[in-house]
Scaffold this motif. Structure first.
Motif, PDB file in Angstrom:
ATOM      1  N   GLY A   1       0.690  -1.208  -0.023  1.00  0.00           N
ATOM      2  CA  GLY A   1       0.115  -0.013   0.208  1.00  0.00           C
ATOM      3  C   GLY A   1       0.699   1.404   0.155  1.00  0.00           C
ATOM      4  O   GLY A   1       0.425   2.210  -0.653  1.00  0.00           O
ATOM      5  N   GLU A   2       2.019   1.300   0.611  1.00  0.00           N
ATOM      6  CA  GLU A   2       2.849   2.612   0.706  1.00  0.00           C
ATOM      7  C   GLU A   2       3.307   2.889  -0.750  1.00  0.00           C
ATOM      8  O   GLU A   2       3.343   4.050  -1.043  1.00  0.00           O
ATOM      9  N   GLY A   3       3.343   1.842  -1.436  1.00  0.00           N
ATOM     10  CA  GLY A   3       3.945   2.139  -2.852  1.00  0.00           C
ATOM     11  C   GLY A   3       2.877   2.757  -3.819  1.00  0.00           C
ATOM     12  O   GLY A   3       3.261   3.329  -5.031  1.00  0.00           O
ATOM     13  N   GLY A   4       1.700   2.731  -3.154  1.00  0.00           N
ATOM     14  CA  GLY A   4       0.637   3.513  -4.180  1.00  0.00           C
ATOM     15  C   GLY A   4       0.240   4.690  -3.341  1.00  0.00           C
ATOM     16  O   GLY A   4      -0.768   5.615  -3.837  1.00  0.00           O
ATOM     17  N   ALA A   5       0.830   5.183  -2.377  1.00  0.00           N
ATOM     18  CA  ALA A   5       0.342   6.476  -1.914  1.00  0.00           C
ATOM     19  C   ALA A   5       0.312   7.782  -2.257  1.00  0.00           C
ATOM     20  O   ALA A   5      -0.666   8.651  -2.305  1.00  0.00           O
ATOM     21  N   GLU A   6       1.252   8.085  -3.290  1.00  0.00           N
ATOM     22  CA  GLU A   6       1.367   9.110  -4.049  1.00  0.00           C
ATOM     23  C   GLU A   6       0.479   9.269  -5.009  1.00  0.00           C
ATOM     24  O   GLU A   6      -0.323  10.249  -5.507  1.00  0.00           O
ATOM     25  N   LEU A   7       0.308   8.080  -5.799  1.00  0.00           N
ATOM     26  CA  LEU A   7      -0.999   8.132  -6.836  1.00  0.00           C
ATOM     27  C   LEU A   7      -2.263   8.165  -6.407  1.00  0.00           C
ATOM     28  O   LEU A   7      -3.268   9.103  -6.456  1.00  0.00           O
ATOM     29  N   ALA A   8      -2.416   7.648  -4.996  1.00  0.00           N
ATOM     30  CA  ALA A   8      -3.839   7.755  -4.049  1.00  0.00           C
ATOM     31  C   ALA A   8      -4.049   9.348  -3.823  1.00  0.00           C
ATOM     32  O   ALA A   8      -5.206   9.683  -3.834  1.00  0.00           O
ATOM     33  N   GLY A   9      -2.764   9.854  -3.356  1.00  0.00           N
ATOM     34  CA  GLY A   9      -3.234  11.555  -3.066  1.00  0.00           C
ATOM     35  C   GLY A   9      -3.387  12.110  -4.207  1.00  0.00           C
ATOM     36  O   GLY A   9      -4.339  12.969  -4.005  1.00  0.00           O
ATOM     37  N   HIS A  10      -3.091  12.011  -5.295  1.00  0.00           N
ATOM     38  CA  HIS A  10      -3.451  12.588  -6.437  1.00  0.00           C
ATOM     39  C   HIS A  10      -4.798  12.631  -6.778  1.00  0.00           C
ATOM     40  O   HIS A  10      -5.466  13.338  -7.193  1.00  0.00           O
ATOM     41  N   VAL A  11      -5.228  11.134  -6.790  1.00  0.00           N
ATOM     42  CA  VAL A  11      -6.815  10.768  -7.057  1.00  0.00           C
ATOM     43  C   VAL A  11      -7.508  11.663  -6.244  1.00  0.00           C
ATOM     44  O   VAL A  11      -8.728  12.250  -6.449  1.00  0.00           O
ATOM     45  N   MET A  12      -7.316  11.404  -4.883  1.00  0.00           N
ATOM     46  CA  MET A  12      -8.083  12.180  -3.901  1.00  0.00           C
ATOM     47  C   MET A  12      -8.052  13.773  -4.185  1.00  0.00           C
ATOM     48  O   MET A  12      -9.242  14.138  -4.029  1.00  0.00           O
TER      49      MET A  12
END
Length: 207
Positions: free
Chosen positions: A63-74
């Motif tokens: 999950g940590e590896g997708g944190a940056e992407l998730a932040g942009h989506v939110m």
């Protein structure tokens, strides 16, 4: 060379999303063999296009590896939760015109050509009242064209439709292009119905 061809294709995909008025977010899937300098080139390329991007390494870091992407989506959802899309074609367009607009606006090609079999099938579909259905293009994933060897961002090409398949229940027409093979449908009695696990944990019904 292939790396920069991919970047040119990325430019075209960014333009397609702009036509639809959707925000563009590029996910860079990281592989073990990737080097930071290559990833940085992609980041700079995206920044030059005005597109946000993030390196995604969920496979390696969870999950940590997708944190940056998730932040942009939110962030996109918070700043523009309900963007108003535009569409590539109108449902009132003829099926052939819908395919032509997809080829020209989405793929960047010149035109679409229906082979004799597809023309005959289209005539039957229109006669039976299915001419207003949306179009689903079955095409190679390796190229914007129907030729998997034509990589990068080709222009001026023609997409050949060899046959049309009606998906009346789903509500669309499938245009089968080039030499693409589609997934086979299940038989009336799928083999999975005979599969199971025996009392000792062994697989049964697998051939």
């Amino acid at each position: 060379m292939c790396f920069f061809r991919a970047c040119s294709a990325l430019y075209f995909f960014r333009a397609c999303l702009s036509l639809c008025f959707f925000p563009c977010l590029v996910s860079i899937n990281r592989f073990e063999t990737d080097i930071d300098s290559e990833l940085q080139i992609i980041r700079e390329h995206c920044n030059g296009l005005g597109a946000k991007c993030a390196v995604s390494d969920i496979y390696g870091l969870g999950g940590e590896g997708g944190a940056e992407l998730a932040g942009h989506v939110m962030n996109s959802l918070e700043t523009d939760p309900t963007p108003t899309p535009t569409f590539t074609y109108e449902l009132s367009d003829s099926p052939e015109e819908k395919m032509r607009k997809i080829v020209q606006k989405v793929y960047g090609g010149a035109d679409v050509v229906l082979e004799s079999k597809a023309k005959s099938q289209l005539k039957t579909m229109i006669k039976n009242g299915f001419g207003d259905l949306p179009i689903c293009m079955a095409k190679t994933q390796y190229s914007l064209s129907d030729d998997p060897k034509l990589i990068g961002r080709p222009t001026g090409f023609t997409v050949n439709v060899r046959e049309l398949r009606l998906s009346a229940g789903a509500g669309f027409i499938v245009a089968v292009t080039g030499n693409i093979m589609t997934m086979p449908g299940l038989p009336r009695k799928p083999a999975a119905e005979a599969m199971g696990v025996g009392p000792n944990g062994e697989a049964q019904g697998v051939f």
